[in-house]
Design an enzyme around this catalytic site. Structure first.
Site, PDB file in Angstrom:
ATOM      1  CB  SER A  42       1.327  -1.549   9.723  1.00 10.68           C
ATOM      2  OG  SER A  42       0.970  -0.273  10.211  1.00 10.68           O
ATOM      3  NE  ARG A  61      -0.153   1.932   0.361  1.00 14.23           N
ATOM      4  CZ  ARG A  61       0.509   2.692   1.197  1.00 14.23           C
ATOM      5  NH1 ARG A  61       1.776   2.471   1.465  1.00 14.23           N
ATOM      6  NH2 ARG A  61      -0.086   3.716   1.806  1.00 14.23           N
ATOM      7  CE1 TYR A 106      -5.171  10.018   3.054  1.00 13.22           C
ATOM      8  CE2 TYR A 106      -7.459  10.031   3.789  1.00 13.22           C
ATOM      9  CZ  TYR A 106      -6.471   9.560   2.948  1.00 13.22           C
ATOM     10  OH  TYR A 106      -6.791   8.640   1.973  1.00 13.22           O
ATOM     11  CG  ASP A 137      -3.397   2.070   1.947  1.00 13.93           C
ATOM     12  OD1 ASP A 137      -2.878   2.434   0.872  1.00 13.93           O
ATOM     13  OD2 ASP A 137      -3.492   2.798   2.944  1.00 13.93           O
ATOM     14  N   GLY A 191       4.012   4.304   7.023  1.00 17.74           N
ATOM     15  CA  GLY A 191       3.387   4.616   5.741  1.00 17.74           C
ATOM     16  C   GLY A 191       3.394   3.428   4.794  1.00 17.74           C
ATOM     17  CD  GLU A 224       1.222   8.222  -2.198  1.00 20.64           C
ATOM     18  OE1 GLU A 224       0.262   7.491  -1.883  1.00 20.64           O
ATOM     19  OE2 GLU A 224       2.355   7.782  -2.460  1.00 20.64           O
ATOM     20  CG  HIS A 225      -2.754  12.425  -0.911  1.00 19.25           C
ATOM     21  ND1 HIS A 225      -3.528  12.346   0.217  1.00 19.25           N
ATOM     22  CD2 HIS A 225      -1.467  12.346  -0.486  1.00 19.25           C
ATOM     23  CE1 HIS A 225      -2.742  12.246   1.290  1.00 19.25           C
ATOM     24  NE2 HIS A 225      -1.488  12.229   0.884  1.00 19.25           N
ATOM     25  CG  ASP A 231      -6.773   6.374  -2.473  1.00 20.15           C
ATOM     26  OD1 ASP A 231      -6.723   7.577  -2.105  1.00 20.15           O
ATOM     27  OD2 ASP A 231      -6.561   5.420  -1.691  1.00 20.15           O
ATOM     28  N   GLY A 248       3.369   2.650  11.534  1.00 15.15           N
ATOM     29  CA  GLY A 248       3.481   4.096  11.343  1.00 15.15           C
ATOM     30  C   GLY A 248       4.494   4.486  10.272  1.00 15.15           C
TER      31      GLY A 248
HETATM   32  C1  GLA Z   1      -3.136   6.660   2.864  1.00 12.51           C
HETATM   33  C2  GLA Z   1      -4.542   6.152   2.568  1.00 12.51           C
HETATM   34  C3  GLA Z   1      -4.693   5.771   1.098  1.00 12.51           C
HETATM   35  C4  GLA Z   1      -4.217   6.894   0.180  1.00 12.51           C
HETATM   36  C5  GLA Z   1      -2.843   7.376   0.620  1.00 12.51           C
HETATM   37  C6  GLA Z   1      -2.386   8.592  -0.157  1.00 12.51           C
HETATM   38  O1  GLA Z   1      -2.229   5.608   2.712  1.00 12.51           O
HETATM   39  O2  GLA Z   1      -4.840   5.031   3.369  1.00 12.51           O
HETATM   40  O3  GLA Z   1      -6.030   5.431   0.816  1.00 12.51           O
HETATM   41  O4  GLA Z   1      -5.148   7.934   0.147  1.00 12.51           O
HETATM   42  O5  GLA Z   1      -2.806   7.712   2.003  1.00 12.51           O
HETATM   43  O6  GLA Z   1      -2.202   8.259  -1.483  1.00 12.51           O
END
Ligand code: GLA
Length: 476
Positions: free
Chosen positions: A132, A31, A227, A177, A129, A37-38, A40, A127
């Site tokens: 995968s 995806r 994270y 994801d 982002g 972003e950040h 969820d 890797g």
């Molecule tokens: C990673 C995590 C997701 C989300 C993103 C940031 O991809 O797997 O759940 O938190 O980072 O948006």
């Protein structure tokens, strides 16, 4: 590589390794997150889409009756052996922890595929982002459902895959994801409310507009530990604000509580609160084809991730700066880092006609700024997890209560050859479907779709599940 070609390729690779053709083939996509972003894991909104890069699994039952799932990876990684007769725990090779976690989840629900020979071939960059790992989890889940004929509800399936990542890979990820890999739909972004888990499709079908992905080809090791730290900082901000999660706080609430928290915690919360708003506005902008606004929101998202959330890096910033210098005149509306950060990819909203020029300039300028070669591709929203080959070899004749979808040759011989049987009227065919699929019950779009297929391909009968599947995967 197109999915059809990939399926042929994986079938051949399976034959080379196991000496027979696979009985089942499934795929689940990676995806790209357009914005949100950040958010969820803060109960907010995200706006991802599936990309046409897939983890494909081909499989057959074992011929020796052993209760072991044998996983080979076409890239040549060390094979994995998962013994279904013993408790499943994380182990080596590490890449197989994703399938291990998913298999453990299905076994815990009494869904047991028995011993299998499996081949993985993934085109989702590792890797990068682009999820995968979620693609591998969801393809494993889809395989188990295909083999056993037992399906979980899509939300439960996504949550099971997320749990596999938490418990077997040690990554405390949110739900984005896995949800998009399960539920993606061609030509649509998915606006996901991570609190209610309700989804809305946001159409993105204008061929003049595309998403341009640039892989920085760097992955800084910090990723996983940072994270987890970000999650903890968000939780502490919510606690200080006295709300269940940052979804419940406004920018004004945060400003009023500024003196009660450290500067770092304040900035983390400011990113999340503002990003949730940007995501909602971006969805509105996309619906209205207001590309300039969406582009501005993407740049603002990047600045916030870079300065307040501190998850960007020099290389990602360089790509965004180059995009800004190319600008709308050069065909870029907006650009931002995508995914967890600390390397990986950026996503840009672009005019498709400008892609050759953008690619050339991006490659040259990125190399000049960083000394690294970037990889890049343009993509459109693709479909979520899909069954490409199934065990049922024969189509069924049209009979009340029977379904007649011939799955065996899916994506091998093209849509027309996939359907057999004599052509009933739409209403007649619908009336034969278990559960009572009926033109009035399936909504305008689906009715139009069903009509199109029944009439063009003289489809024998249809089940709601296959109907849904076809709608997701076969119409293009
Ligand atoms: C990673 C995590 C997701 C989300 C993103 C940031 O991809 O797997 O759940 O938190 O980072 O948006």
């Amino acid at each position: 590589m197109k999915l059809n070609d990939l399926v042929d390729r994986v079938g051949q690779e399976f034959e080379q390794i196991y000496g027979r053709s696979p009985r089942w083939i499934v795929a689940a996509p990676g995806r790209v997150n357009v914005i949100g972003e950040h958010t969820d894991y803060n109960d907010g909104f995200v706006l991802p889409m599936a990309i046409d890069r897939y983890a494909v699994l081909a499989a057959d039952s074992r011929t020796d009756g052993k209760n072991v799932i044998r996983f080979h990876d076409a890239s040549g990684a060390e094979p994995a052996f998962i013994n279904l007769s013993a408790p499943i725990t994380p182990g080596t090779p590490k890449w197989a922890n994703y399938p291990r976690g998913v298999i453990a989840g299905y076994l815990a629900r009494g869904i047991n595929p028995g011993g299998l020979d499996v081949l993985l071939h993934s085109t989702v960059p590792l890797g990068g982002g682009l999820s995968s790992s979620a693609a591998l989890e969801v393809s494993t889940a889809t395989l188990l459902e295909n083999v056993t004929g037992k399906k979980l509800d899509p939300v439960e399936k996504a949550l099971l895959c997320q749990k596999a990542e938490h418990d077997f890979a040690g990554v405390p990820c949110g739900i984005m994801d896995q949800f998009i890999s399960v539920m993606g739909q061609e030509n649509h972004l998915l606006l996901l409310d991570c609190r209610s888990r309700k989804t809305q499709l946001v159409p993105m079908d204008d061929p003049a507009i595309g998403l341009f992905i640039v892989n920085s080809n760097v992955r800084h090791e910090l990723g996983n530990s940072e994270y987890a730290k970000r999650r903890a900082q968000c939780e502490s901000a919510a606690k200080i604000l006295g709300v269940p999660s940052l979804r419940d706080a406004t920018a004004v609430d945060l400003e009023n509580a500024r003196s009660k928290m450290s500067d770092v915690v304040f900035r983390r919360a400011r990113h999340v609160i503002s990003e949730i708003e940007r995501t909602i506005h971006a969805a509105e902008g996309l619906r209205a084809s207001n590309w300039t606004t969406v582009g501005q929101l993407m740049y603002a998202s990047h600045r916030s991730l870079r300065d307040d959330y501190e998850v960007s890096c020099r290389e990602l910033d360089a790509i965004v700066e180059i995009s800004e210098s190319i600008g709308i005149k050069g065909g870029i509306y907006g650009c931002r880092m995508t995914g967890g950060g600390f390397g990986g990819c950026t996503v840009a909203l672009v005019k498709t006609e400008a892609v050759p020029g953008i690619s050339k300039k991006m490659a040259e300028d990125y190399k000049a700024k960083t000394g690294i070669d970037a990889s890049m591709f343009v993509t459109r929203p693709a479909s979520g997890a899909v069954i490409l080959k199934s065990r049922r070899a024969q189509s069924q004749p049209l009979q009340p209560g029977r379904t007649g979808w011939d799955e065996e040759e899916q994506l091998r011989s093209g849509p027309v050859a996939r359907f057999r049987g004599r052509g009933p009227s739409i209403a007649e065919a619908c009336s034969h479907v278990p559960g009572g699929l009926h033109p009035r019950m399936i909504g305008q779009d689906n009715f139009a779709f069903a009509g199109h297929f029944f009439q063009r391909h003289r489809l024998g009968s249809v089940s709601p599940r296959r109907h849904h599947h076809a709608k997701n995967t076969l119409v293009n």
